[in-house]
Scaffold this active site. Structure first.
Site, PDB file in Angstrom:
ATOM      1  CG  ASP A  59       8.502   4.414   9.898  1.00 51.49           C
ATOM      2  OD1 ASP A  59       8.018   4.553  11.040  1.00 51.49           O
ATOM      3  OD2 ASP A  59       8.325   3.399   9.207  1.00 51.49           O
ATOM      4  CE  LYS A 115      -4.743  -8.070   2.797  1.00 52.96           C
ATOM      5  NZ  LYS A 115      -3.563  -7.983   1.917  1.00 52.96           N
ATOM      6  CB  SER A 141      -3.441  -2.302   1.529  1.00 52.87           C
ATOM      7  OG  SER A 141      -2.596  -3.072   0.721  1.00 52.87           O
TER       8      SER A 141
END
Length: 702
Positions: free
Chosen positions: A482, A496, A471
């Protein structure tokens, strides 16, 4: 209350109040029937799934057909109660559930449930009678085997075939007990109590329990995190959120007849005690230091939770079947129920050194067990309220004063927490920009969680993750990856990437998935998780733990990326890093051991059937113990440590012979890098990364 219940493909939710009051096996069992409130709730639930769930799917004949299979699996996942004639009779209902539930018609579903009850009660009565009969003999000398997973097996053709199957089940259960050190008669007594208790509870089932199974068999087809909560389960959920009752800090799920530990709450009693592990299966539960163990195999999930839950400061004892295939006997674990304290979940730091060629790098590590925030203190205006970001900010300043060359953010076992905290933590390492994208069921995309301030720390970083990083952890790790801000090390995260909300129904509540998380690259964190740049071995099988292990999990996909800058082109550094990493792994005694252990775990998980011959099983057990001892001693000798004399010494060192009257042990709160091969290797990888950077690029660009 620190017990968290999650769904798995075998999970069925019931709202059953545990009662072992006397009930004759001959008592008449009432046929369960739906109530008008349940009929209205079914209509309400179907409408909300259709209009509010993230997954856009119509409840039509095709989904009704899937529901039919899922409902039967929820009732009889091992295919050992129904017989083929039952399934053939029910086939006429296969494509009727969509029309039925939209109208609130539940008669057909209850007919199936009542038949299952009849079959199960008759079977358990026969089993108890068999175990009570002194003339019953079990031949443990004949060579036969039992299939471990019957998911793809057919239902028994008739009662005679079912009888043969159950004879194998009884032998298997008795063998497991005997291999754990119990005598045959003691094992038979334990098994008899197990089935007698299941029988008593079956005869006290209510229509509310039946309705919960029906509705959750439907919600499961949308995704594993969408659940129907009966009025009682909704009330229990409120109690758990109020912390009026305490638990052990474990995420539990159903797995066939067992309750399995999915993960541990960081800073919780079980995690601090140190013996309970993910994938351990709970066999029995006892209250206090001298209470009698109650066998809970075959119990429903909420029943087990009620036994584990209790007043703060009290003791609960668990008998578990360890996930470690080298552990050939069950283990007793003593845990004190407590509230998870904020200070036990707070971020902490350490400094250590690693050598890289002729250079020595001084590195910092910040361990973040969860993404926390003291909302109560924040709402009161306390300027010193605790939060992940505030604590990490202070730790970064301390590490800067110690002049570390780089920092590792350790997110292993971090199951998530506050999403705003994950975004604000990212803000400490990147300049203003997006952190995560959230897409709603209506395809609206928001990028409201952002980094707003200039980065506080600009030197190279690494993020250490594992399968239990989930999460909010995945959002932070994904953003760092990224942005090219640091190197990601470890094993693929949980996956998740969905958002749930609680909505009221006319009868009970619905926890429904309404949105998905997406990285700024456009990739979803759902299902696939965050894939590390540099892989470390894991003892957790992704087929057992993680989003991809669930049936009907929302798929991975991608949306348009959010514009963002890039700090380092990590991919160009990876070839040299990977070469050095593999060379170290091939020579490091800890990783040689971990890879062998991982292979042994995988081998055990892939086993399709087991022998029912005692001598064969004993030989297999001895072989497994010898293999475990040899592996451990090879590692110890390579590290210059004294080998264990025998398996008993190894077992004792690993906590296998615990004194049940001894106080619970607590895990070390201090970070000790030299005792953590994963952390040390992450340090070497970060040093390799830093070493490749040119002097002018060692500080992330402004």
């Amino acid at each position: 209350m620190q017990i968290v219940v999650v769904r798995s493909l075998k999970l069925t939710l019931f709202s059953l109040i545990v009662s072992l009051s006397s009930l004759s096996f001959a008592d008449k069992i009432d046929v369960l029937k739906p109530t008008p409130e349940q009929s209205k709730a079914a209509i309400d639930l179907v409408q909300k799934l259709d209009s509010e769930h993230y997954r856009d799917q119509e409840f039509n004949d095709a989904l009704s057909s899937r529901y039919f299979d899922e409902y039967l699996k929820s009732l009889d996942s091992a295919k050992n109660f129904f017989i083929q004639s039952d399934i053939a009779e029910f086939e006429k209902y296969r494509k009727t559930f969509d029309d039925d539930y939209k109208k609130g018609k539940l008669d057909n579903s209850f007919a199936i449930f009542n038949r299952f009850n009849e079959r199960m009660i008759a079977r358990l009565e026969k089993v108890v009678k068999t175990l009570d009969d002194p003339k019953t003999k079990f031949d443990f000398d004949v060579e036969e085997s039992i299939v471990l997973d019957r998911e793809k097996a057919p239902w028994p053709a008739n009662e005679a075939e079912a009888d043969k199957l159950w004879q194998q089940y009884l032998k298997s259960n008795l063998l497991n007990s005997m291999l754990s050190g119990k005598k045959l008669e003691e094992s038979k007594t334990t098994l008899r109590k197990r089935y007698a208790n299941q029988l008593r509870r079956l005869k006290q089932q209510t229509n509310e329990e039946a309705f919960s199974v029906m509705m959750n068999s439907l919600t499961m087809l949308y995704d594993p995190h969408t659940n129907y909560l009966s009025p009682e389960n909704a009330e229990n959920f409120d109690i758990s959120m109020s912390l009026e009752l305490q638990g052990i800090g474990a995420v539990l799920q159903s797995d066939e007849d067992y309750t399995k530990v999915s993960s541990l709450v960081v800073g919780g009693p079980a995690q601090k005690q140190g013996q309970l592990k993910p994938n351990d299966k709970i066999v029995s539960i006892a209250q206090g230091v001298d209470g009698e163990f109650v066998d809970v195999v075959g119990w429903r999930l909420d029943e087990v939770v009620k036994l584990i839950r209790g007043p703060k400061g009290t003791i609960v004892r668990l008998e578990v079947r360890p996930s470690d295939p080298t552990a050939t006997i069950n283990k007793n674990i003593t845990i004190k129920r407590e509230t998870v304290k904020l200070e036990d979940q707070a971020a902490k730091k350490a400094v250590f050194e690693v050598k890289n060629g002729n250079k020595t790098f001084k590195l910092g590590v910040i361990d973040i067990p969860t993404f926390y925030m003291n909302f109560e203190a924040y709402q009161k205006g306390d300027p010193n309220y605790k939060s992940t970001t505030r604590d990490v900010f202070n730790l970064l300043n301390e590490l800067n004063k110690e002049k570390v060359d780089g920092i590792i953010i350790d997110l292993r076992d971090n199951g998530g927490g506050s999403l705003p905290e994950a975004a604000m933590l990212t803000d400490l390492f990147v300049d203003p920009g997006p952190v995560v994208q959230i897409r709603q069921s209506d395809d609206t995309i928001s990028r409201n969680y952002r980094a707003y301030q200039p980065a506080v720390y600009r030197a190279p970083i690494a993020v250490l993750i594992n399968r239990l990083s989930a999460s909010a952890s995945e959002i932070f790790a994904g953003a760092i990856q990224d942005y090219g801000r640091g190197i990601i090390i470890g094993s693929t995260t949980f996956g998740k990437g969905s958002v749930q909300n609680l909505v009221e129904l006319k009868h009970g509540r619905l926890k429904i998935t309404e949105a998905k998380f997406y990285r700024i690259s456009g990739d979803s964190t759902q299902h696939r998780g965050v894939i590390p740049d540099v892989q470390l071995p894991s003892l957790l099988d992704p087929d057992d733990i993680g989003e991809s292990s669930y049936d009907n999990a929302l798929p991975w996909d991608r949306i348009h990326p959010a514009p963002h800058q890039n700090y380092y082109t990590i991919s160009k550094f990876l070839p040299k890093i990977e070469t050095s990493h593999q060379e170290r792994m091939a020579q490091d005694p800890d990783f040689i051991f971990l890879n062998k252990q991982s292979a042994m775990f995988k081998e055990a998980a892939e086993k399709k059937e087991v022998s029912l011959r005692l001598a064969t099983r004993q030989a297999e057990q001895q072989q497994m113990e010898k293999r475990a001892l040899d592996m451990e001693n090879q590692k110890r000798i390579a590290k210059g440590e004294k080998p264990y004399a025998d398996y008993a010494a190894l077992k004792k060192a690993n906590g296998g012979d615990e004194d049940e009257d001894a106080p619970p042990k607590e895990a070390d709160k201090e970070i000790i890098p030299k005792d953590d091969p994963y952390l040390m290797e992450a340090g070497h990888v970060l040093a390799d990364f830093i070493n490749q950077l040119t002097p002018e690029k060692k500080v992330a660009k402004q």
